[in-house]
Design a protein around this motif. Structure first.
Motif, PDB file in Angstrom:
ATOM      1  N   LEU A 227       0.705  -1.205   0.029  1.00 20.81           N
ATOM      2  CA  LEU A 227      -0.217   0.082  -0.129  1.00 20.81           C
ATOM      3  C   LEU A 227       0.909   1.194  -0.026  1.00 20.81           C
ATOM      4  O   LEU A 227       0.666   2.200  -0.662  1.00 20.81           O
ATOM      5  CB  LEU A 227      -1.084  -0.013   1.264  1.00 20.81           C
ATOM      6  N   THR A 228       2.015   1.197   0.867  1.00 19.86           N
ATOM      7  CA  THR A 228       2.627   2.319   0.638  1.00 19.86           C
ATOM      8  C   THR A 228       3.533   2.466  -0.632  1.00 19.86           C
ATOM      9  O   THR A 228       3.489   3.784  -1.026  1.00 19.86           O
ATOM     10  CB  THR A 228       3.906   2.064   1.882  1.00 19.86           C
ATOM     11  N   GLU A 229       3.814   1.614  -1.207  1.00 13.39           N
ATOM     12  CA  GLU A 229       4.636   1.523  -2.487  1.00 13.39           C
ATOM     13  C   GLU A 229       3.706   2.092  -3.602  1.00 13.39           C
ATOM     14  O   GLU A 229       4.050   3.086  -4.415  1.00 13.39           O
ATOM     15  CB  GLU A 229       5.321   0.249  -2.673  1.00 13.39           C
ATOM     16  N   THR A 230       2.352   1.499  -3.630  1.00 15.53           N
ATOM     17  CA  THR A 230       1.463   2.201  -4.683  1.00 15.53           C
ATOM     18  C   THR A 230       1.214   3.512  -4.750  1.00 15.53           C
ATOM     19  O   THR A 230       0.988   4.347  -5.343  1.00 15.53           O
ATOM     20  CB  THR A 230       0.251   1.218  -4.712  1.00 15.53           C
ATOM     21  N   ALA A 231       0.852   3.805  -3.237  1.00 19.02           N
ATOM     22  CA  ALA A 231       0.704   5.444  -2.892  1.00 19.02           C
ATOM     23  C   ALA A 231       1.830   6.153  -3.317  1.00 19.02           C
ATOM     24  O   ALA A 231       1.556   7.380  -3.787  1.00 19.02           O
ATOM     25  CB  ALA A 231       0.353   5.571  -1.352  1.00 19.02           C
ATOM     26  N   ALA A 310      -6.017   0.476  -1.710  1.00 23.19           N
ATOM     27  CA  ALA A 310      -6.512  -0.592  -1.310  1.00 23.19           C
ATOM     28  C   ALA A 310      -5.831  -1.883  -1.704  1.00 23.19           C
ATOM     29  O   ALA A 310      -4.982  -1.739  -2.670  1.00 23.19           O
ATOM     30  CB  ALA A 310      -7.802  -0.549  -1.944  1.00 23.19           C
ATOM     31  N   ILE A 311      -5.828  -2.864  -0.803  1.00 20.82           N
ATOM     32  CA  ILE A 311      -5.462  -3.968  -1.499  1.00 20.82           C
ATOM     33  C   ILE A 311      -6.567  -5.280  -1.078  1.00 20.82           C
ATOM     34  O   ILE A 311      -7.038  -5.126   0.140  1.00 20.82           O
ATOM     35  CB  ILE A 311      -3.995  -4.452  -0.552  1.00 20.82           C
ATOM     36  N   GLY A 318      -3.786  -1.161  -5.437  1.00 22.44           N
ATOM     37  CA  GLY A 318      -3.532  -0.062  -6.161  1.00 22.44           C
ATOM     38  C   GLY A 318      -3.972   1.266  -5.452  1.00 22.44           C
ATOM     39  O   GLY A 318      -4.487   1.136  -4.373  1.00 22.44           O
ATOM     40  N   SER A 319      -3.733   2.363  -6.287  1.00 21.28           N
ATOM     41  CA  SER A 319      -4.083   3.705  -5.625  1.00 21.28           C
ATOM     42  C   SER A 319      -4.354   4.666  -6.545  1.00 21.28           C
ATOM     43  O   SER A 319      -4.124   4.570  -7.804  1.00 21.28           O
ATOM     44  CB  SER A 319      -2.880   4.036  -4.664  1.00 21.28           C
ATOM     45  N   VAL A 320      -5.035   5.561  -6.149  1.00 21.57           N
ATOM     46  CA  VAL A 320      -5.711   6.904  -6.969  1.00 21.57           C
ATOM     47  C   VAL A 320      -5.237   8.153  -6.234  1.00 21.57           C
ATOM     48  O   VAL A 320      -5.404   8.347  -5.076  1.00 21.57           O
ATOM     49  CB  VAL A 320      -7.233   6.867  -7.389  1.00 21.57           C
TER      50      VAL A 320
END
Length: 324
Positions: A227-231, A310-311, A318-320
């Motif tokens: 989650l940290t990486e995708t954000a 979210a995961i 992923g993230s937006v």
């Protein structure tokens, strides 16, 4: 000028039945303190008998349309993120069309479990940027209470039902990170982690819906890092950093995951919208539910920068990044 997918309406629906942690003490070896300590959850909502995912989605959609000052006839596309559809087919989205009285446009479902709303937002953004649609209704709706193993205290106390809906409209922007709307998207999946979160049934295997199965500790370890990486990647794509973020709107799975992700991003919990205590994990509905609560109580205001991440099962994550 640049086309942006701008949020103009948000709404949510929760079933009437509220289930406090204490209710599980009657049938399971658990307690309110045990559940709160490990998850942050205090209560959740369960759909009534006969209440379906599509019905909840329609109720949330009507509220989002009202805020956007639109009618169902104004919507070009309906995208529903869900892992608990009413039927194997047709899609929940087409049922929402019928429920809203839509006689034009198109609709389809997206299945990425708890990350479903992020994937649905990415789809909606692509529809708008490509010119395929001008106004898209994006919904996350779940009745996870229908796939619980009520003898498994490690899972059945975590999930709830509900729906959230967002209206995205095509608007012009300058092309900079100051624009309102979706600024970047980051999507990921890795099927090697399937056993961490899955349902042990399906059309082409058992012929039945099955029950949810989860490996909690391994999933927790994967969640915070991914989650940290995708954000961070989504922020980099938007040419922004965590210092620019006004609010994280995370998937509401577990308070420890939420806290761990915020810490790794270098952001205080005061910048995180948290609703897990009231809703539990509502899978694809959790981000739009949290977003709707944050808007309705006045915390999220126009112009603020949000990161939604979210995961879920797959694993999919992923993230937006969007400016409200």
């Amino acid at each position: 000028m640049t086309i942006r997918a701008v949020a103009t309406g948000i709404g949510h629906y929760l079933p009437e039945r509220v289930v406090p942690n204490a209710e599980f003490e009657k049938t399971l070896d658990t307690s309110d303190e045990w559940i709160r300590t490990r998850s942050g959850i205090e209560r959740r909502h369960f759909a009534a008998e006969g209440e379906t995912t599509s019905q909840m989605a329609v109720r949330a959609a009507r509220k989002a349309l009202e805020m956007a000052e639109l009618t169902p006839a104004d919507i070009d596309c309906v995208i529903v993120a869900t892992s608990t559809p009413d039927l194997t087919f047709p899609s929940v989205a087409t049922m929402v069309q019928e429920g809203l009285g839509m006689e034009r446009g198109f609709g389809y479902d997206v299945q990425a479990v708890c990350a479903g709303f992020i994937f649905a937002l990415a789809n909606a953004n692509g529809m708008i940027l490509s010119g395929q649609a001008e106004r898209v209704l994006v919904i996350g709706a779940e009745t996870f209470s229908r796939i619980m193993d009520w003898t498994d205290r490690s899972t059945c106390v975590l999930f709830g039902d509900g729906a959230g809906a967002l209206v995205l409209e095509a608007r012009t922007g300058s092309g900079s990170s100051d624009d309102r709307g979706i600024l970047s998207v980051d999507l990921n999946s890795d099927g090697r982690y399937r056993e961490m979160l899955y349902v042990d049934g399906g059309v082409s295997t058992t012929g039945e819906a099955g029950k949810l199965r989860m490996q909690g500790n391994p999933l927790f370890r994967q969640a915070v890092g991914k989650l940290t990486e995708t954000a961070d990647r989504a922020l980099e794509k938007a040419k922004l950093t965590s210092d620019d973020v006004d609010w994280i709107v995370p998937h509401q799975a577990n308070i420890r995951i939420i806290q761990g992700t915020a810490k790794k991003m270098g952001l205080p919990m005061e910048k995180v919208i948290v609703t897990v205590q009231d809703h539990g994990n509502t899978s694809a509905a959790s981000i739009p539910l949290a977003l709707s609560v944050g808007v309705s109580d006045g915390r999220i205001t126009p112009g603020q920068l949000l990161v939604a991440e979210a995961i879920g099962g797959g694993l999919a994550w992923g993230s937006v990044v969007l400016r409200w």
